[in-house]
Motif scaffolding. Structure first.
Motif, PDB file in Angstrom:
ATOM      1  N   SER A 160       0.873  -1.250  -0.084  1.00  0.00           N
ATOM      2  CA  SER A 160      -0.033  -0.327  -0.099  1.00  0.00           C
ATOM      3  C   SER A 160       0.931   0.999  -0.174  1.00  0.00           C
ATOM      4  O   SER A 160       0.559   2.227  -0.729  1.00  0.00           O
ATOM      5  N   LYS A 161       1.896   1.309   0.684  1.00  0.00           N
ATOM      6  CA  LYS A 161       2.922   2.441   0.658  1.00  0.00           C
ATOM      7  C   LYS A 161       3.685   2.589  -0.551  1.00  0.00           C
ATOM      8  O   LYS A 161       3.649   3.755  -0.984  1.00  0.00           O
ATOM      9  N   GLU A 162       4.009   1.254  -1.138  1.00  0.00           N
ATOM     10  CA  GLU A 162       4.551   1.565  -2.457  1.00  0.00           C
ATOM     11  C   GLU A 162       3.634   2.137  -3.642  1.00  0.00           C
ATOM     12  O   GLU A 162       3.847   2.923  -4.607  1.00  0.00           O
ATOM     13  N   ALA A 163       2.411   1.563  -3.607  1.00  0.00           N
ATOM     14  CA  ALA A 163       1.328   2.014  -4.508  1.00  0.00           C
ATOM     15  C   ALA A 163       1.135   3.741  -4.311  1.00  0.00           C
ATOM     16  O   ALA A 163       0.561   4.484  -5.175  1.00  0.00           O
ATOM     17  N   ALA A 164       0.994   4.105  -2.966  1.00  0.00           N
ATOM     18  CA  ALA A 164       0.619   5.256  -2.578  1.00  0.00           C
ATOM     19  C   ALA A 164       1.786   6.342  -3.133  1.00  0.00           C
ATOM     20  O   ALA A 164       1.737   7.574  -3.691  1.00  0.00           O
ATOM     21  N   GLN A 165       3.254   5.840  -3.016  1.00  0.00           N
ATOM     22  CA  GLN A 165       4.188   6.676  -3.325  1.00  0.00           C
ATOM     23  C   GLN A 165       4.229   6.660  -5.107  1.00  0.00           C
ATOM     24  O   GLN A 165       4.643   7.746  -5.872  1.00  0.00           O
ATOM     25  N   GLN A 166       3.820   5.340  -5.771  1.00  0.00           N
ATOM     26  CA  GLN A 166       3.733   5.732  -7.065  1.00  0.00           C
ATOM     27  C   GLN A 166       2.655   6.562  -7.501  1.00  0.00           C
ATOM     28  O   GLN A 166       3.101   7.233  -8.588  1.00  0.00           O
ATOM     29  N   ARG A 167       1.875   6.463  -6.876  1.00  0.00           N
ATOM     30  CA  ARG A 167       0.636   7.477  -7.332  1.00  0.00           C
ATOM     31  C   ARG A 167       1.025   8.854  -7.274  1.00  0.00           C
ATOM     32  O   ARG A 167       0.696   9.771  -7.916  1.00  0.00           O
ATOM     33  N   ARG A 168       1.724   9.306  -5.976  1.00  0.00           N
ATOM     34  CA  ARG A 168       2.292  10.514  -5.793  1.00  0.00           C
ATOM     35  C   ARG A 168       3.048  10.971  -6.898  1.00  0.00           C
ATOM     36  O   ARG A 168       3.287  12.209  -7.301  1.00  0.00           O
ATOM     37  N   ARG A 169       4.106  10.090  -7.451  1.00  0.00           N
ATOM     38  CA  ARG A 169       5.087  10.512  -8.421  1.00  0.00           C
ATOM     39  C   ARG A 169       4.193  10.657  -9.781  1.00  0.00           C
ATOM     40  O   ARG A 169       4.803  11.467 -10.775  1.00  0.00           O
ATOM     41  N   ILE A 170       3.226   9.937 -10.028  1.00  0.00           N
ATOM     42  CA  ILE A 170       2.490  10.148 -11.240  1.00  0.00           C
ATOM     43  C   ILE A 170       1.576  11.250 -11.060  1.00  0.00           C
ATOM     44  O   ILE A 170       1.408  12.117 -12.180  1.00  0.00           O
ATOM     45  N   ASP A 171       0.721  11.647 -10.042  1.00  0.00           N
ATOM     46  CA  ASP A 171       0.213  12.794 -10.033  1.00  0.00           C
ATOM     47  C   ASP A 171       0.675  14.182  -9.655  1.00  0.00           C
ATOM     48  O   ASP A 171       0.113  15.090  -9.998  1.00  0.00           O
ATOM     49  N   THR A 172       2.104  14.351  -9.436  1.00  0.00           N
ATOM     50  CA  THR A 172       2.645  15.262  -9.246  1.00  0.00           C
ATOM     51  C   THR A 172       3.939  15.621  -9.831  1.00  0.00           C
ATOM     52  O   THR A 172       4.617  14.183 -10.263  1.00  0.00           O
ATOM     53  N   GLN A 173       4.832  16.557 -10.098  1.00  0.00           N
ATOM     54  CA  GLN A 173       6.124  16.414 -10.875  1.00  0.00           C
ATOM     55  C   GLN A 173       7.155  16.935 -10.370  1.00  0.00           C
ATOM     56  O   GLN A 173       6.871  17.946  -9.276  1.00  0.00           O
ATOM     57  N   LEU A 174       8.233  16.541 -10.344  1.00  0.00           N
ATOM     58  CA  LEU A 174       9.649  16.895  -9.463  1.00  0.00           C
ATOM     59  C   LEU A 174      10.441  17.915 -10.505  1.00  0.00           C
ATOM     60  O   LEU A 174      10.494  18.045 -11.500  1.00  0.00           O
ATOM     61  N   VAL A 175      10.567  18.901  -9.749  1.00  0.00           N
ATOM     62  CA  VAL A 175      11.034  20.244 -10.457  1.00  0.00           C
ATOM     63  C   VAL A 175      12.445  20.618  -9.628  1.00  0.00           C
ATOM     64  O   VAL A 175      12.329  21.011  -8.399  1.00  0.00           O
ATOM     65  N   THR A 176      13.586  20.710 -10.310  1.00  0.00           N
ATOM     66  CA  THR A 176      14.893  21.048  -9.735  1.00  0.00           C
ATOM     67  C   THR A 176      15.195  22.168 -10.296  1.00  0.00           C
ATOM     68  O   THR A 176      15.520  21.881 -11.727  1.00  0.00           O
TER      69      THR A 176
END
Length: 269
Positions: free
Chosen positions: A184-200
């Motif tokens: 469940s934790k892995e699924a939540a992390q994957q969903r977060r990476r898909i729904d948001t974007q990383l900006v550096t």
């Protein structure tokens, strides 16, 4: 006749104004479309995790304040859901700054626009990682564990189950529950990476400003370099002076002896 010409002129002027207004609306719409064209969002049904790397050239005096402004805007959710993941600053002759955020897709372009105000975006790279297989594997693992959990619960309720088997079932249920929680934790992390974007965002001073700083630094160091060079010459002279005196003395004695021999040879001849 004059009235007719006046009416025609008025009609032409009105048509011209309407045409200009229409062009203005089209230009505004085009500008608006261009402003939103840079935003990248994962297509419907896709499992893409987008990441953006931006290098910005900004005046040295503005870097610290700009990093803080982005931090404040992110924490205040000014451009939507946002989380600050990393902030860094380095002073000195060539100050730099960096900030990494995870933000909703609609906020990517606005926060990059804030970062680049008054500066220049030197480079920008966008790439995505396809998480479809990871998402499927995690969902499959979770579903398999949940089914096994249901079967063991049903078997545990059987009155004919032995105590030894009951202990084994209880232990296995605990392992399954831990596995389900991890999935469940892995699924939540994957969903977060898909729904948001990383900006550096990386901030550097412009090359021209760095060149001027290097010239100024060289001028400031010229006095130190001159002093060091003079000190080196003085040390070298002090070290070589005794050797030079001894060499001169031996040379002088040798010359006197050679001349004396020459005189004796001349007399004998």
């Amino acid at each position: 006749m004059k009235r007719t010409n006046g009416r025609h002129a008025g009609a032409l002027a009105g048509m011209l104004l309407l045409a200009l207004a229409g062009c203005s609306k089209h230009e505004s719409a085009a500008d608006g479309a261009a402003g939103g064209a840079g935003a990248v969002a994962s297509p419907e049904g896709a499992s893409l995790a987008y990441e953006h790397d931006i290098d910005i050239q900004l005046d040295a005096a503005q870097i610290g304040a700009r990093v803080k402004a982005i931090t404040d805007a992110c924490q205040a959710a000014r451009f939507g859901d946002c989380a600050v993941l990393q902030v860094g600053q380095q002073g000195g002759e060539y100050p730099t700054g960096s900030i990494r955020v995870r933000i909703a897709p609609k906020g990517v372009e606005p926060i990059i626009g804030l970062a680049g105000q008054g500066g220049e975006v030197a480079s920008r790279n966008t790439h995505a990682e396809d998480l479809a297989q990871q998402v499927a594997d995690t969902a499959l693992t979770k579903a398999r564990l949940q089914k096994e959990h249901e079967r063991l619960l049903a078997y545990q309720d059987n009155k004919d189950v032995k105590m030894a088997d009951l202990l084994v079932i209880t232990q296995r249920l605990s392992e399954i529950e831990a596995g389900v929680e991890q999935a469940s934790k892995e699924a939540a992390q994957q969903r977060r990476r898909i729904d948001t974007q990383l900006v550096t965002m990386q901030f550097h001073t412009p090359s021209g400003q760095r060149s001027r700083s290097e010239i100024g630094e060289a001028l400031r160091e010229s006095g130190t370099i001159l002093t060091t060079s003079v000190a080196f010459v003085i040390r070298a002279v002090a070290a070589l002076l005794p050797v030079a005196l001894i060499a001169w003395l031996f040379g002088w004695i040798g010359l006197r002896l050679w001349r004396r021999r020459q005189r004796r040879a001349a007399r004998a001849g």
